[in-house]
Scaffold this motif. Structure first.
Motif, PDB file in Angstrom:
ATOM      1  N   ILE A  70       0.850  -1.179   0.000  1.00 35.96           N
ATOM      2  CA  ILE A  70       0.000   0.000   0.000  1.00 35.96           C
ATOM      3  C   ILE A  70       0.893   1.240   0.000  1.00 35.96           C
ATOM      4  N   SER A  71       0.463   2.254  -0.730  1.00 35.31           N
ATOM      5  CA  SER A  71       1.222   3.506  -0.777  1.00 35.31           C
ATOM      6  C   SER A  71       0.245   4.657  -0.977  1.00 35.31           C
ATOM      7  N   ARG A  72       0.768   5.873  -0.838  1.00 38.80           N
ATOM      8  CA  ARG A  72      -0.096   7.042  -1.000  1.00 38.80           C
ATOM      9  C   ARG A  72       0.675   8.158  -1.677  1.00 38.80           C
ATOM     10  N   ASP A  73      -0.079   8.984  -2.405  1.00 36.71           N
ATOM     11  CA  ASP A  73       0.446  10.211  -2.996  1.00 36.71           C
ATOM     12  C   ASP A  73      -0.448  11.327  -2.489  1.00 36.71           C
ATOM     13  N   ASN A  74       0.017  12.038  -1.476  1.00 29.98           N
ATOM     14  CA  ASN A  74      -0.824  13.053  -0.840  1.00 29.98           C
ATOM     15  C   ASN A  74      -1.135  14.214  -1.781  1.00 29.98           C
ATOM     16  N   ALA A  75      -0.219  14.528  -2.662  1.00 31.92           N
ATOM     17  CA  ALA A  75      -0.464  15.619  -3.613  1.00 31.92           C
ATOM     18  C   ALA A  75      -1.620  15.278  -4.552  1.00 31.92           C
ATOM     19  N   LYS A  76      -1.764  14.005  -4.866  1.00 35.26           N
ATOM     20  CA  LYS A  76      -2.844  13.562  -5.757  1.00 35.26           C
ATOM     21  C   LYS A  76      -4.058  13.068  -4.989  1.00 35.26           C
ATOM     22  N   LYS A  77      -3.965  13.066  -3.652  1.00 34.99           N
ATOM     23  CA  LYS A  77      -5.070  12.558  -2.814  1.00 34.99           C
ATOM     24  C   LYS A  77      -5.472  11.155  -3.268  1.00 34.99           C
ATOM     25  N   THR A  78      -4.498  10.330  -3.421  1.00 36.10           N
ATOM     26  CA  THR A  78      -4.712   8.991  -3.949  1.00 36.10           C
ATOM     27  C   THR A  78      -3.906   7.971  -3.153  1.00 36.10           C
ATOM     28  N   ILE A  79      -4.514   6.812  -2.928  1.00 35.15           N
ATOM     29  CA  ILE A  79      -3.759   5.687  -2.396  1.00 35.15           C
ATOM     30  C   ILE A  79      -3.739   4.573  -3.433  1.00 35.15           C
ATOM     31  N   TYR A  80      -2.775   3.684  -3.272  1.00 29.38           N
ATOM     32  CA  TYR A  80      -2.578   2.607  -4.221  1.00 29.38           C
ATOM     33  C   TYR A  80      -2.450   1.279  -3.481  1.00 29.38           C
ATOM     34  N   LEU A  81      -2.730   0.213  -4.209  1.00 30.72           N
ATOM     35  CA  LEU A  81      -2.459  -1.122  -3.700  1.00 30.72           C
ATOM     36  C   LEU A  81      -1.808  -1.916  -4.825  1.00 30.72           C
ATOM     37  N   GLN A  82      -0.511  -2.134  -4.697  1.00 30.29           N
ATOM     38  CA  GLN A  82       0.210  -2.960  -5.659  1.00 30.29           C
ATOM     39  C   GLN A  82       0.076  -4.403  -5.216  1.00 30.29           C
ATOM     40  N   MET A  83      -0.480  -5.230  -6.078  1.00 37.01           N
ATOM     41  CA  MET A  83      -0.745  -6.618  -5.744  1.00 37.01           C
ATOM     42  C   MET A  83       0.071  -7.511  -6.664  1.00 37.01           C
ATOM     43  N   ASN A  84       0.981  -8.271  -6.085  1.00 38.16           N
ATOM     44  CA  ASN A  84       1.823  -9.192  -6.842  1.00 38.16           C
ATOM     45  C   ASN A  84       1.548 -10.627  -6.431  1.00 38.16           C
ATOM     46  N   SER A  85       2.012 -11.553  -7.240  1.00 36.26           N
ATOM     47  CA  SER A  85       1.848 -12.987  -6.949  1.00 36.26           C
ATOM     48  C   SER A  85       0.406 -13.310  -6.582  1.00 36.26           C
ATOM     49  N   LEU A  86      -0.493 -12.821  -7.379  1.00 37.54           N
ATOM     50  CA  LEU A  86      -1.920 -12.970  -7.062  1.00 37.54           C
ATOM     51  C   LEU A  86      -2.347 -14.431  -7.104  1.00 37.54           C
ATOM     52  N   LYS A  87      -3.279 -14.754  -6.213  1.00 40.65           N
ATOM     53  CA  LYS A  87      -3.802 -16.109  -6.073  1.00 40.65           C
ATOM     54  C   LYS A  87      -5.306 -16.094  -6.326  1.00 40.65           C
ATOM     55  N   PRO A  88      -5.879 -17.225  -6.697  1.00 44.84           N
ATOM     56  CA  PRO A  88      -7.339 -17.261  -6.888  1.00 44.84           C
ATOM     57  C   PRO A  88      -8.101 -16.789  -5.653  1.00 44.84           C
ATOM     58  N   GLU A  89      -7.568 -17.039  -4.476  1.00 45.11           N
ATOM     59  CA  GLU A  89      -8.252 -16.621  -3.250  1.00 45.11           C
ATOM     60  C   GLU A  89      -8.186 -15.115  -3.010  1.00 45.11           C
TER      61      GLU A  89
END
Length: 112
Positions: A70-89
């Motif tokens: 999880i990360s955030r860019d306060n100037a853009k008022k946005t948060i992110y969720l980088q998801m790697n090695s995704l699983k069916p669950e």
């Protein structure tokens, strides 16, 4: 009026990656708020995924530790969720949260 708008969901194969975004509007001092991601799988209750506090510290559900960031860019008022090695669950609708405010969610489907 507080608004949280998620984007970036989609269909991905197991082992793949996606990056979710949540754009916030309608309130001041975005940088001062803890922001969270939750998810809700079909037939299950909504569960916590990750949090980033106003200082940038993060915490994760055990099920996603080491795979999601999880990360955030306060100037853009946005948060992110980088998801790697995704699983069916990991298949679920992912929601952005600030206190008692929720977005409408973005669907992530992990399937071959």
């Amino acid at each position: 009026q507080v608004k949280l708008v998620e984007s970036g969901g989609g269909l991905v194969q197991p082992g793949g990656s996606l990056r979710l975004s949540c754009a916030a509007s309608g309130f001041m001092f975005f940088s001062g708020y803890d922001m969270r991601w939750y998810r809700q799988a079909p037939g299950k209750e909504r569960e916590f995924v990750a949090v980033i506090d106003n200082g940038g510290s993060t915490d994760y559900a055990d099920s996603v530790k080491g795979r999601f960031t999880i990360s955030r860019d306060n100037a853009k008022k946005t948060i992110y969720l980088q998801m790697n090695s995704l699983k069916p669950e990991d298949t679920a609708v992912y929601f952005c949260n600030r206190r008692n405010n929720w977005g409408e969610g973005t669907l992530v489907t992990v399937s071959s």
